[in-house]
Enzyme design. Sequence first.
Site, PDB file in Angstrom:
ATOM      1  N   ASP A 113      -9.851   1.704  -4.660  1.00  0.00           N
ATOM      2  CA  ASP A 113      -8.879   1.697  -3.560  1.00  0.00           C
ATOM      3  C   ASP A 113      -8.048   2.975  -3.675  1.00  0.00           C
ATOM      4  O   ASP A 113      -8.583   4.055  -3.806  1.00  0.00           O
ATOM      5  CB  ASP A 113      -8.039   0.417  -3.645  1.00  0.00           C
ATOM      6  CG  ASP A 113      -7.413   0.014  -2.316  1.00  0.00           C
ATOM      7  OD1 ASP A 113      -6.900   0.895  -1.592  1.00  0.00           O
ATOM      8  OD2 ASP A 113      -7.414  -1.189  -1.994  1.00  0.00           O
ATOM      9  N   GLU A 147       0.837  -1.205   0.000  1.00  0.00           N
ATOM     10  CA  GLU A 147       0.000   0.000   0.000  1.00  0.00           C
ATOM     11  C   GLU A 147       0.874   1.257   0.000  1.00  0.00           C
ATOM     12  O   GLU A 147       2.057   1.209   0.293  1.00  0.00           O
ATOM     13  CB  GLU A 147      -0.910   0.048   1.228  1.00  0.00           C
ATOM     14  CG  GLU A 147      -2.267  -0.607   1.024  1.00  0.00           C
ATOM     15  CD  GLU A 147      -3.218   0.209   0.159  1.00  0.00           C
ATOM     16  OE1 GLU A 147      -2.790   1.240  -0.409  1.00  0.00           O
ATOM     17  OE2 GLU A 147      -4.383  -0.192   0.038  1.00  0.00           O
ATOM     18  N   ASN A 190     -10.014   5.595   1.549  1.00  0.00           N
ATOM     19  CA  ASN A 190      -8.996   5.431   0.515  1.00  0.00           C
ATOM     20  C   ASN A 190      -9.077   6.584  -0.470  1.00  0.00           C
ATOM     21  O   ASN A 190      -9.851   7.536  -0.300  1.00  0.00           O
ATOM     22  CB  ASN A 190      -9.197   4.098  -0.225  1.00  0.00           C
ATOM     23  CG  ASN A 190      -8.405   2.967   0.389  1.00  0.00           C
ATOM     24  OD1 ASN A 190      -7.203   3.094   0.624  1.00  0.00           O
ATOM     25  ND2 ASN A 190      -9.075   1.855   0.668  1.00  0.00           N
TER      26      ASN A 190
END
Length: 299
Positions: free
Chosen positions: A206, A17, A147
Amino acid sequence: MDADLIRAVSPPCLLGESPMWHPREQVLYWCDIPGRRLHRLDPATGQTQHWDFPVEPASVAPALDGTLRLAMRDGLWCFDPATGKRERLAAPPYDPATERFNDGKCDPQGRFWVGTVYEPRDPALAALYCWDGTTLSRRAEGITVSNGLAWSVDGRTMYWSDTKAHAVYAFDFDPAGGGLSRRRTFAEFPKRTPDEPLDAYGGRPDGAAVDSEGCYWVAMFEGQRVLRLSPDGVVLQEVRLPVRCPTMPCFGGPDLKTLYITTACEKRPADELAAQPLAGCVLALRVAVPGLPAHVACP
């Protein structure tokens, strides 16, 4: 799969991430959240480095003084990669047993914005916070998985998504004070139906990044693709990927025309992982339009 998509880094993360191209160091940082690790890659030499932590790091941003800002389950931290030392800036404004920080980035003025994940997933108790260098304040709420943070080229629109809701929102953004107003839906995607095959599912939004033309690039988790949306929310381009679960893109390289994409392999079916050996790796793709450099946190 696009022919010029390449594997950038090995070995894979569980949940890669927050890729961040450091504008001064000219290297790539990213987090492995459940792996409790921060990674760094120098593409010019191929050299990699990592740091391990006692709790999950979720997002990273550069700072003017050469340190990094880290959003972790146990709060916001100033981290010095040269020494490996971290100093807490703010305690978590939630119960760490059920919530943690997630996607985070600096705005053009150097404020560090970080959203949370409410891990039980119901009700929608996650929120968005802003660290202005002194105070951590709650700025938006009513979602489950925060997100998609990004800013328009002129810095007057902020994007924010709720992955569980399959929606990306936009706010009018006040550069001077960081105020948010006129929240509206920027883009919305169909949810997966109970009997829908995974191969037919387009995924949910995302992490994201904005390019120099103001277009919003978003990773579609479980959709095996990254989308480029116009400033009006229209899909302009789809990049198919060799992995099911991309998590976030960022622009890097000296010309900011390399799109780095973190991915996940955590809790994926064994047959999927066998068919997708790049799952969890950072991927890289050359694009025609450069991105915007990462905003830097004020000391």
